[in-house]
Design an enzyme around this catalytic site. Structure first.
Site, mmCIF file in Angstrom:
data_model
loop_
_atom_site.group_PDB
_atom_site.id
_atom_site.type_symbol
_atom_site.label_atom_id
_atom_site.label_comp_id
_atom_site.label_asym_id
_atom_site.label_seq_id
_atom_site.Cartn_x
_atom_site.Cartn_y
_atom_site.Cartn_z
ATOM 1 N N GLY A 109 6.226 75.222 50.061
ATOM 2 C CA GLY A 109 6.804 76.554 49.911
ATOM 3 C C GLY A 109 8.285 76.414 50.182
ATOM 4 N N HIS A 110 9.089 76.486 49.144
ATOM 5 C CA HIS A 110 10.536 76.276 49.287
ATOM 6 C C HIS A 110 11.236 77.619 49.114
ATOM 7 C CE1 HIS A 110 10.185 71.718 48.212
ATOM 8 N NE2 HIS A 110 9.462 72.075 49.246
ATOM 9 N N ASP B 112 9.294 72.006 55.752
ATOM 10 C CA ASP B 112 9.917 73.310 56.009
ATOM 11 C C ASP B 112 11.292 73.187 56.651
ATOM 12 O OD1 ASP B 112 7.596 74.449 55.007
ATOM 13 O OD2 ASP B 112 6.667 74.584 56.979
ATOM 14 N N GLN C 36 7.400 68.562 51.381
ATOM 15 C CA GLN C 36 6.925 68.152 52.712
ATOM 16 C C GLN C 36 8.053 67.433 53.461
ATOM 17 O OE1 GLN C 36 4.399 67.361 49.899
ATOM 18 N NE2 GLN C 36 4.167 69.520 50.267
ATOM 19 N N LYS D 122 14.643 72.678 52.523
ATOM 20 C CA LYS D 122 14.989 71.930 51.306
ATOM 21 C C LYS D 122 15.332 72.874 50.146
ATOM 22 C CE LYS D 122 10.929 69.971 51.702
ATOM 23 N NZ LYS D 122 10.523 70.380 53.057
#
Ligand code: GDP
Ligand code: IMO
Ligand code: MG
Length: 426
Positions: free
Chosen positions: A40-41, A13, A222, A16
């Site tokens: 979750g990007h 988080d 990650q 990215k």
């Protein structure tokens, strides 16, 4: 040409998704190399906020091809939901999203196994996102997995049934209750839709593209401290999140790696269980969580917060061969009189400046240096020249400690809130 790699240096988080989106105009291909829907990007532009799970974060640009690499694990249900949301926004997904045939599939029973395994661990649980990641990678390395390329083969259903049978035995052993018939129809429906998308032998595709001088960016998921080998084991994810993962997860030879962009937050966060040396349990920690909106983009869980941890950052720089640092969320540190940075740890009666084998809180406590904070709101800045002196000093301090230049300072979630300190980067 070489492949540039962009990855997180902390516990995920870091931002990215935002940076891949900012850098995409420079690249012809964006390839995700590991992880799956545990990621979750988040991207923000033109007032739109969008969270991607499996799809590379270059998808909003029309100029780039996006590849889901062989190192990724795919849940067809999550993926088709992601695709549908993009199509609704007018994104032409079909023409610019390609799948590696060698990417492994997350079965409904992998999700059940994840939940059963976490439940069985009780207080020792990993804090998994419960998306089936661990069990799917276990089947991959156990040589039982099913791959994207299998879905069009005549024996696909037989392979599925055989694997599910194995899973059922484990689930009954764990006394886990479930309703598989409820989960299967949408999974098989999603598989049918997946068949209409382009599947490729991505290692050939990518190496041909390199021969043809195409610019490629590998996108990690990650963070390095969640890496299966070098993270805070066992409180990690089940893939190699580090730079080497880009080689195995896309089929790129090590000597083809170019720049390694290491992303870190100006502070630290972690979601899920496991050691976190600089974790704050006070109102400063709450302030960072609230100002930074530090709640998981996949699970909504509050993220644990703490000061920047330099020994941990240096470790990640070393393992990844980071060539450029990108510092995110500098705006969230505005308003503190002083900002603490962890420079070493007290460990077994000594002071050390590296991450030891076991860094549980009972064994180790952080040693801090205090730097002057800044009050200025950074979110409206549009050039690095406008940054307050205290922020410049913070940056110089980190650059000196890591030996790597900070090329980008991010001051807000939007694409435009990105201060570029090295012009050649974009
Ligand atoms: P990722 O998984 O590394 O892509 O990061 P996430 O999207 O899970 O989490 C990063 C969060 O911070 C998202 O909500 C972003 O919109 C937000 N974000 C990214 N960069 C910045 C920044 O510089 N400042 C602020 N305030 N938010 C940011
Ligand atoms: P992005 O790509 C933050 C964490 C989980 C848990 C551990 C194992 O958005 O940075 P898993 O579901 O892989 O079995 O969970 O890893 N985790 C993440 N934390 N960001 C992520 O992805 C994460 N993906 C997994 O919270 O502690
Ligand atoms: Mg995330």
């Amino acid at each position: 040409m070489k492949v540039d790699v962009l990855l997180g240096l902390q516990w995920g988080d870091e931002g990215k998704g935002k940076i891949v989106d900012v850098l995409t105009p420079k690249y012809d291909i964006i390839g995700r190399f590991q992880g799956g829907p545990n990621a979750g990007h988040t991207l923000e532009f033109n007032g739109i906020k969008h969270v991607l799970r499996t799809i590379p974060s270059g998808i909003f640009h029309d100029t780039a091809i996006n590849i889901i690499g062989n190192g990724v694990v795919i849940d067809p249900v999550v993926l088709i939901a992601e695709i549908d949301a993009l199509i609704k926004m007018g994104v032409d997904v079909k023409s610019k999203l390609l799948f590696a045939k060698k990417a492994h599939l997350i079965l409904p029973t992998h999700r059940l196994l994840d939940a059963a395994s976490e439940a069985a661990k009780g207080k020792e649980k990993i804090g998994s996102t419960l998306k089936g990641i661990g069990p799917t990678y276990m089947d991959k390395t156990g040589r039982n997995g099913i791959r994207i390329g299998d879905i069009s083969l005549p024996n696909f259903k037989d392979k599925y049934d055989a694997l599910v049978e194995k899973h059922k035995q484990i689930l009954s052993h764990l006394n886990f209750e479930y309703n598989l018939p409820e989960m299967e129809p949408e999974w098989f429906k999603a598989i049918e839709t997946l068949k209409t998308y382009q599947q490729i032998e991505s290692e050939h595709y990518i190496n041909n593209a390199l021969q043809n001088n195409k610019a490629i960016l590998a996108e990690g998921a990650q963070g390095s401290l969640l890496d299966i080998d070098f993270g805070s084991y066992p409180f990690v994810t089940s893939s190699n999140t580090i730079c080497a993962g880009a080689c195995t997860g896309l089929g790129i030879a090590p000597n083809r790696i170019g720049n390694v962009y290491g992303i870190f937050k100006a502070y630290c966060t972690r979601v899920g269980s496991g050691p976190f040396p600089t974790e704050l349990h006070d109102e400063i920690g709450d302030q960072i969580r609230n100002n930074g909106r530090e709640f998981g983009s996949v699970t909504g869980r509050p993220r644990r917060t703490g000061w920047l941890d330099l020994p941990a950052l240096k470790y990640a720089v070393m393992i990844n061969g980071v060539t450029e640092l990108l510092m995110m969320k500098a705006d969230i540190l505005s308003g503190f009189d002083t900002i603490k940075v962890c420079t070493a740890y007290n460990y077994e009666g000594k002071q050390i400046d590296y991450l030891p084998f076991d860094y549980s809180p009972e064994l180790l406590s952080p040693v801090y240096t205090e730097l002057k904070g800044w009050n200025q709101d950074l979110t409206g800045l549009n050039s690095p020249d406008q940054m307050p002196q205290a922020l410049n000093d913070y940056i110089t301090y980190i650059e000196k400690a890591t030996g790597v230049p900070i090329s980008v300072v991010s001051v807000g979630p939007d694409r435009t809130q990105t201060l570029i300190r090295k012009k050649e980067l974009v």
